[in-house]
Design a protein around this motif. Structure first.
Motif, PDB file in Angstrom:
ATOM      1  N   UNK A  18      32.145  39.586  37.900  1.00 39.09           N
ATOM      2  CA  UNK A  18      32.727  40.891  37.583  1.00 39.09           C
ATOM      3  C   UNK A  18      31.765  42.034  37.915  1.00 39.09           C
ATOM      4  N   UNK A  19      30.472  41.826  37.655  1.00 41.59           N
ATOM      5  CA  UNK A  19      29.505  42.837  38.052  1.00 41.59           C
ATOM      6  C   UNK A  19      29.484  43.027  39.556  1.00 41.59           C
ATOM      7  N   UNK A  20      29.639  41.917  40.268  1.00 43.39           N
ATOM      8  CA  UNK A  20      29.686  41.979  41.724  1.00 43.39           C
ATOM      9  C   UNK A  20      30.898  42.736  42.231  1.00 43.39           C
ATOM     10  N   UNK A  21      32.038  42.529  41.586  1.00 39.95           N
ATOM     11  CA  UNK A  21      33.250  43.250  41.997  1.00 39.95           C
ATOM     12  C   UNK A  21      33.098  44.753  41.762  1.00 39.95           C
ATOM     13  N   UNK A  22      32.459  45.132  40.663  1.00 43.50           N
ATOM     14  CA  UNK A  22      32.224  46.550  40.399  1.00 43.50           C
ATOM     15  C   UNK A  22      31.249  47.137  41.414  1.00 43.50           C
ATOM     16  N   UNK A  23      30.220  46.364  41.749  1.00 45.26           N
ATOM     17  CA  UNK A  23      29.249  46.814  42.747  1.00 45.26           C
ATOM     18  C   UNK A  23      29.906  46.911  44.119  1.00 45.26           C
ATOM     19  N   UNK A  24      30.764  45.950  44.440  1.00 45.95           N
ATOM     20  CA  UNK A  24      31.497  45.947  45.702  1.00 45.95           C
ATOM     21  C   UNK A  24      32.338  47.211  45.834  1.00 45.95           C
ATOM     22  N   UNK A  25      32.907  47.656  44.718  1.00 43.22           N
ATOM     23  CA  UNK A  25      33.718  48.879  44.717  1.00 43.22           C
ATOM     24  C   UNK A  25      32.863  50.129  44.949  1.00 43.22           C
ATOM     25  N   UNK A  26      31.575  50.034  44.552  1.00 45.71           N
ATOM     26  CA  UNK A  26      30.692  51.184  44.725  1.00 45.71           C
ATOM     27  C   UNK A  26      30.180  51.775  43.431  1.00 45.71           C
ATOM     28  N   UNK A  27      30.399  51.066  42.311  1.00 49.29           N
ATOM     29  CA  UNK A  27      29.902  51.559  41.026  1.00 49.29           C
ATOM     30  C   UNK A  27      28.389  51.359  40.914  1.00 49.29           C
ATOM     31  N   UNK A  28      27.763  52.115  40.011  1.00 51.66           N
ATOM     32  CA  UNK A  28      26.319  52.050  39.778  1.00 51.66           C
ATOM     33  C   UNK A  28      26.017  50.893  38.829  1.00 51.66           C
ATOM     34  N   UNK A  29      25.735  49.731  39.403  1.00 50.99           N
ATOM     35  CA  UNK A  29      25.565  48.501  38.636  1.00 50.99           C
ATOM     36  C   UNK A  29      24.134  47.984  38.785  1.00 50.99           C
ATOM     37  N   UNK A  30      23.528  47.631  37.655  1.00 50.91           N
ATOM     38  CA  UNK A  30      22.226  46.964  37.630  1.00 50.91           C
ATOM     39  C   UNK A  30      22.385  45.649  36.871  1.00 50.91           C
ATOM     40  N   UNK A 167      36.364  54.106  35.807  1.00 54.17           N
ATOM     41  CA  UNK A 167      35.269  53.466  36.552  1.00 54.17           C
ATOM     42  C   UNK A 167      35.604  52.021  36.910  1.00 54.17           C
ATOM     43  N   UNK A 168      36.313  51.333  36.024  1.00 55.30           N
ATOM     44  CA  UNK A 168      36.625  49.918  36.226  1.00 55.30           C
ATOM     45  C   UNK A 168      37.863  49.701  37.101  1.00 55.30           C
ATOM     46  N   UNK A 169      38.624  50.740  37.343  1.00 55.59           N
ATOM     47  CA  UNK A 169      39.850  50.577  38.129  1.00 55.59           C
ATOM     48  C   UNK A 169      39.520  50.500  39.616  1.00 55.59           C
ATOM     49  N   UNK A 170      40.430  49.899  40.372  1.00 58.46           N
ATOM     50  CA  UNK A 170      40.278  49.867  41.823  1.00 58.46           C
ATOM     51  C   UNK A 170      39.363  48.792  42.352  1.00 58.46           C
ATOM     52  N   UNK A 171      38.953  47.844  41.498  1.00 56.03           N
ATOM     53  CA  UNK A 171      38.145  46.729  41.980  1.00 56.03           C
ATOM     54  C   UNK A 171      39.064  45.613  42.490  1.00 56.03           C
ATOM     55  N   UNK A 172      38.459  44.621  43.136  1.00 57.29           N
ATOM     56  CA  UNK A 172      39.224  43.468  43.617  1.00 57.29           C
ATOM     57  C   UNK A 172      39.281  42.364  42.564  1.00 57.29           C
ATOM     58  N   UNK A 173      39.246  42.770  41.300  1.00 57.82           N
ATOM     59  CA  UNK A 173      39.487  41.877  40.172  1.00 57.82           C
ATOM     60  C   UNK A 173      40.491  42.559  39.259  1.00 57.82           C
ATOM     61  N   UNK A 174      41.156  41.789  38.421  1.00 59.84           N
ATOM     62  CA  UNK A 174      42.158  42.357  37.516  1.00 59.84           C
ATOM     63  C   UNK A 174      41.466  42.856  36.244  1.00 59.84           C
ATOM     64  N   UNK A 175      40.996  44.090  36.286  1.00 61.76           N
ATOM     65  CA  UNK A 175      40.329  44.692  35.136  1.00 61.76           C
ATOM     66  C   UNK A 175      41.262  45.747  34.558  1.00 61.76           C
ATOM     67  N   UNK A 176      41.534  45.639  33.252  1.00 62.86           N
ATOM     68  CA  UNK A 176      42.476  46.586  32.643  1.00 62.86           C
ATOM     69  C   UNK A 176      42.066  46.928  31.217  1.00 62.86           C
ATOM     70  N   UNK A 177      42.495  48.112  30.794  1.00 62.00           N
ATOM     71  CA  UNK A 177      42.281  48.553  29.425  1.00 62.00           C
ATOM     72  C   UNK A 177      43.425  48.060  28.550  1.00 62.00           C
ATOM     73  N   UNK A 178      43.095  47.696  27.299  1.00 63.10           N
ATOM     74  CA  UNK A 178      44.121  47.302  26.333  1.00 63.10           C
ATOM     75  C   UNK A 178      43.943  48.117  25.066  1.00 63.10           C
ATOM     76  N   UNK A 179      45.061  48.588  24.511  1.00 62.26           N
ATOM     77  CA  UNK A 179      45.023  49.293  23.235  1.00 62.26           C
ATOM     78  C   UNK A 179      45.245  48.338  22.065  1.00 62.26           C
TER      79      UNK A 179
END
Length: 310
Positions: A18-30, A167-179
């Motif tokens: 999941x960290x890789x998918x966020x990094x792949x999208x272009x997020x600031x991941x360490x 920030x989590x949207x638009x990755x190549x993984x199914x990441x979603x917010x839940x209420x």
């Protein structure tokens, strides 16, 4: 949009994916990793082989105590039995507005994190992904499911959670917010406790267990025991959670194994205390009879005791 600084604790099968998918999208991941994994990532990069798309990236990497600065969100993806060490390793990176997003199985870790860092800093999270590391440290992800769900434990649509959602949207993984993340976490807890319990007891993938004599009855009884305990804890579960869980188990691939079963096959520690043990202890306090849960938890403790004795 203002950039969100993300610290992923661990670059293993879950955090690496999941960290890789966020990094792949272009997020600031360490990634915060141990020395051995750091060396591996420096030599080979973060390599993911997935039916949802392969990639190799060169991520920012730190070990505990390095480059101390606060992060906007800290994603904790380790096993439950590593949680105590994680608390110390992330403390220097927790600032006044840091969100801690745990993806651990179970529910007990939420209170542990809240006691250490404060109630407001912890948000809810869970994931469904069948992934593993190969001998070279490559993340292997073979099944279509690669879901990460997060949200405020209160269910509110706060400014910070909406910012994280963006920030989590638009990755190549199914990441979603839940209420309804608390309910979602309990539902996963019931499912994963069932799946890991029966596969570790039977030492088999879920398919043969479902088809064996009494297999469906065993699953039904075990789910019933687990749900009875969770309801005694006032967990916000669906009225038909027994049916939901059994249907989900029956839809799993024939050769699907639980991560707990795979850990046992490798001679590794298990999350028995965090999953089955937490509910077994609660059942004792509530004086609820749970014969199947007792047998399954006992089986896991026999394994762990044998492992500890070498």
């Amino acid at each position: 949009m203002e950039t969100i600084k993300i610290l992923v604790v661990g670059a293993g099968a879950v955090g690496g994916y999941f960290g890789g998918r966020l990094l792949e999208k272009g997020e600031d991941v360490t990634f915060q990793v141990r020395e051995k994994r750091k060396q591996q990532l420096e030599e080979r990069g973060l390599k993911v082989e997935s039916i949802n798309g392969n990639f190799t990236l060169r991520p920012k990497i730190i070990v505990a105590g390095e480059s101390v600065e606060p992060y906007d969100v800290i994603l904790v993806s380790t096993k439950a039995y590593h949680l105590d060490g994680v608390l110390d390793s992330i403390e220097p990176y927790v600032g006044d507005s840091t969100m801690i997003l745990p993806l651990l199985n179970g529910i007990a870790h939420v209170e542990v994190l809240q006691k250490r860092f404060g109630i407001d800093r912890v948000i809810g999270g869970l994931c469904f992904v069948e992934s593993t590391l190969d001998v070279n440290g490559t993340v292997i992800q073979k099944s279509p499911s690669h879901d990460l769900v997060f949200g405020e434990l209160s269910g509110e649509q706060t400014e910070r959670i909406l910012k994280l959602d963006e920030a989590f949207s638009g990755t190549k993984a199914n990441i979603r917010r839940s209420d309804t993340i608390v309910r979602d976490m309990w539902h996963k807890y019931i499912f994963i406790t069932t799946m890991s319990g029966v596969t570790s007891l039977m030492r088999a993938p879920i398919g043969p267990i479902r088809e064996t004599v009494g297999g469906q009855d065993t699953l039904t009884q075990f789910i019933s025991e687990i749900v009875q305990v969770t309801r005694s804890l006032a967990a916000p579960v669906a009225e038909n959670i027994e049916t939901i869980t059994l249907d989900r188990v029956n839809q799993l691939g024939y050769e699907m194994k639980s991560s707990m079963q795979r850990d046992m096959e490798k001679g590794l520690p298990t999350e028995a205390d965090h999953l089955q043990g937490y509910l077994f202890e609660a059942a004792g306090q509530k004086r609820i009879k749970v014969p199947l849960l007792q047998m399954i938890y006992g089986n896991l403790k026999v394994y762990e005791n044998s492992r500890n004795q070498g």
